[in-house]
Design a protein around this motif. Sequence first.
Motif, PDB file in Angstrom:
ATOM      1  N   ARG A 192       0.858  -1.186   0.000  1.00 38.40           N
ATOM      2  CA  ARG A 192       0.000   0.000   0.000  1.00 38.40           C
ATOM      3  C   ARG A 192       0.892   1.232   0.000  1.00 38.40           C
ATOM      4  O   ARG A 192       1.750   1.392   0.872  1.00 38.40           O
ATOM      5  N   TYR A 193       0.669   2.096  -0.981  1.00 35.56           N
ATOM      6  CA  TYR A 193       1.463   3.325  -1.115  1.00 35.56           C
ATOM      7  C   TYR A 193       0.625   4.487  -0.588  1.00 35.56           C
ATOM      8  O   TYR A 193      -0.505   4.729  -1.044  1.00 35.56           O
ATOM      9  N   GLY A 194       1.186   5.192   0.382  1.00 29.00           N
ATOM     10  CA  GLY A 194       0.442   6.250   1.044  1.00 29.00           C
ATOM     11  C   GLY A 194       1.036   7.622   0.832  1.00 29.00           C
ATOM     12  O   GLY A 194       2.149   7.781   0.315  1.00 29.00           O
ATOM     13  N   ALA A 195       0.278   8.637   1.264  1.00 31.51           N
ATOM     14  CA  ALA A 195       0.730  10.026   1.175  1.00 31.51           C
ATOM     15  C   ALA A 195       0.018  10.838   2.244  1.00 31.51           C
ATOM     16  O   ALA A 195      -1.112  10.517   2.633  1.00 31.51           O
ATOM     17  N   PHE A 196       0.685  11.891   2.710  1.00 32.10           N
ATOM     18  CA  PHE A 196       0.065  12.801   3.673  1.00 32.10           C
ATOM     19  C   PHE A 196      -0.888  13.738   2.936  1.00 32.10           C
ATOM     20  O   PHE A 196      -0.539  14.314   1.896  1.00 32.10           O
ATOM     21  N   ILE A 197      -2.093  13.912   3.492  1.00 32.49           N
ATOM     22  CA  ILE A 197      -3.144  14.711   2.855  1.00 32.49           C
ATOM     23  C   ILE A 197      -3.646  15.765   3.845  1.00 32.49           C
ATOM     24  O   ILE A 197      -4.274  15.418   4.854  1.00 32.49           O
ATOM     25  N   PRO A 198      -3.409  17.066   3.589  1.00 33.35           N
ATOM     26  CA  PRO A 198      -3.833  18.080   4.550  1.00 33.35           C
ATOM     27  C   PRO A 198      -5.252  18.627   4.341  1.00 33.35           C
ATOM     28  O   PRO A 198      -5.832  19.204   5.253  1.00 33.35           O
ATOM     29  N   ASN A 199      -5.788  18.457   3.134  1.00 34.39           N
ATOM     30  CA  ASN A 199      -7.083  19.078   2.816  1.00 34.39           C
ATOM     31  C   ASN A 199      -7.736  18.368   1.640  1.00 34.39           C
ATOM     32  O   ASN A 199      -7.172  17.438   1.047  1.00 34.39           O
ATOM     33  N   ALA A 200      -8.955  18.812   1.306  1.00 40.70           N
ATOM     34  CA  ALA A 200      -9.730  18.162   0.243  1.00 40.70           C
ATOM     35  C   ALA A 200      -9.025  18.250  -1.105  1.00 40.70           C
ATOM     36  O   ALA A 200      -9.060  17.298  -1.898  1.00 40.70           O
ATOM     37  N   ARG A 201      -8.389  19.372  -1.383  1.00 47.27           N
ATOM     38  CA  ARG A 201      -7.666  19.512  -2.646  1.00 47.27           C
ATOM     39  C   ARG A 201      -6.535  18.490  -2.731  1.00 47.27           C
ATOM     40  O   ARG A 201      -6.312  17.865  -3.777  1.00 47.27           O
ATOM     41  N   GLY A 202      -5.822  18.304  -1.640  1.00 45.50           N
ATOM     42  CA  GLY A 202      -4.771  17.303  -1.607  1.00 45.50           C
ATOM     43  C   GLY A 202      -5.326  15.908  -1.837  1.00 45.50           C
ATOM     44  O   GLY A 202      -4.715  15.080  -2.519  1.00 45.50           O
ATOM     45  N   ALA A 203      -6.515  15.632  -1.283  1.00 41.17           N
ATOM     46  CA  ALA A 203      -7.145  14.329  -1.484  1.00 41.17           C
ATOM     47  C   ALA A 203      -7.494  14.108  -2.948  1.00 41.17           C
ATOM     48  O   ALA A 203      -7.295  13.011  -3.492  1.00 41.17           O
ATOM     49  N   GLU A 204      -8.004  15.134  -3.593  1.00 36.66           N
ATOM     50  CA  GLU A 204      -8.346  15.017  -5.022  1.00 36.66           C
ATOM     51  C   GLU A 204      -7.109  14.689  -5.844  1.00 36.66           C
ATOM     52  O   GLU A 204      -7.135  13.824  -6.724  1.00 36.66           O
ATOM     53  N   ARG A 205      -6.013  15.368  -5.556  1.00 35.02           N
ATOM     54  CA  ARG A 205      -4.761  15.119  -6.283  1.00 35.02           C
ATOM     55  C   ARG A 205      -4.253  13.701  -6.041  1.00 35.02           C
ATOM     56  O   ARG A 205      -3.814  13.003  -6.974  1.00 35.02           O
ATOM     57  N   ALA A 206      -4.314  13.263  -4.786  1.00 37.12           N
ATOM     58  CA  ALA A 206      -3.801  11.933  -4.434  1.00 37.12           C
ATOM     59  C   ALA A 206      -4.628  10.821  -5.064  1.00 37.12           C
ATOM     60  O   ALA A 206      -4.080   9.839  -5.588  1.00 37.12           O
ATOM     61  N   ILE A 207      -5.925  10.965  -5.016  1.00 34.68           N
ATOM     62  CA  ILE A 207      -6.800   9.938  -5.586  1.00 34.68           C
ATOM     63  C   ILE A 207      -6.611   9.846  -7.094  1.00 34.68           C
ATOM     64  O   ILE A 207      -6.622   8.750  -7.668  1.00 34.68           O
ATOM     65  N   LYS A 208      -6.380  10.969  -7.712  1.00 35.29           N
ATOM     66  CA  LYS A 208      -6.192  10.994  -9.167  1.00 35.29           C
ATOM     67  C   LYS A 208      -4.995  10.157  -9.603  1.00 35.29           C
ATOM     68  O   LYS A 208      -4.997   9.566 -10.692  1.00 35.29           O
ATOM     69  N   VAL A 209      -3.955  10.088  -8.768  1.00 39.80           N
ATOM     70  CA  VAL A 209      -2.752   9.326  -9.141  1.00 39.80           C
ATOM     71  C   VAL A 209      -2.680   7.977  -8.421  1.00 39.80           C
ATOM     72  O   VAL A 209      -1.651   7.325  -8.397  1.00 39.80           O
ATOM     73  N   GLY A 210      -3.796   7.558  -7.815  1.00 39.21           N
ATOM     74  CA  GLY A 210      -3.891   6.206  -7.297  1.00 39.21           C
ATOM     75  C   GLY A 210      -3.260   5.938  -5.951  1.00 39.21           C
ATOM     76  O   GLY A 210      -2.848   4.803  -5.677  1.00 39.21           O
TER      77      GLY A 210
END
Length: 310
Positions: free
Chosen positions: A74-92
């Motif tokens: 599982r590859y993870g990333a730190f997400i501070p806000n909704a915009r960050g979540a949108e970016r992260a989900i877009k790249v899987g």
Amino acid sequence: MSRSIEISEVGMRDGLQIERSFVPTETKIALIDALSKTGLKKIEITGFVHPKVIPQLADAEAVSTGITRVPGIRYGAFIPNARGAERAIKVGIDDLKVGVAVSDSFNRLNVRMTTEQGMTAIDEIAAVAKGTSGRLVGAIATAFGCPYEGPVSRERMHRMVAQLLGHDAPIIYLADTTGVANPERIRRTVEDLQKAFPEAVLGLHLHNTRGIGIANALAGLDCGIRHFEGSIGGLGGCPFAPRAVGNICTEDFVHMAHEMGIETGIDLDALIDVARMAQDALNRPLPGMVMKSGKASELHAMDAERVKVD
């Protein structure tokens, strides 16, 4: 004490974010790909934050799409806000690490929000992630105290755990973000939350600020914690902590666990190789000790060269 534990590697995010010189994207990708071959099942590879706040993570999309993904990790990333979540989900991104500090002062420095605003942001991130393949993984920063405010609110921390459980967070990491914890404080805090939230799966995210990071991890092991975060080579340090020091060193912690008969599923020799690779990439000594001293199980000839390691 648990006889098996799971370690999430956070060096490529929490470790690199404080580096003064930008680490090239291709170097990050090479290190992540090497980590993917060590038996680790969770690797936090970046953070989707504003590049002006943390310039080291400005290449989040390029890193996320450039790595060679290994099934079962599982590859993870730190997400501070909704915009960050949108970016992260877009790249899987698989695991969306959402975190808020119990301390208002620290949270303002870290993500430019009060704690209450940060909790609202978690709700917004959860709404973005709903129905996608990304899941929320929780983190509670300054869980053991704050260098700006001192002791933190037990009531507020309980509210934060309840909120994360409400969003089905499979793990909630308690973070000693600035290294103020000690083994007794770890025990008191963990046991309090275990009693209040027996359904919660708790983990520990520890820094070695005052040289007792692994002692704190051992206290967590004694409490039954089996999820830990570490940083390859002992990299890191929060940019918003005074006199910041890196996370507990992944390979040093894995070495201790193996010597104690605790399974990790990790190839320690491969992990040590990556630690040396990271040290070479950054062109400076890293805090990790096992990569310098070798494993305790190694035997040496009596006429072998004896050298001091730092």
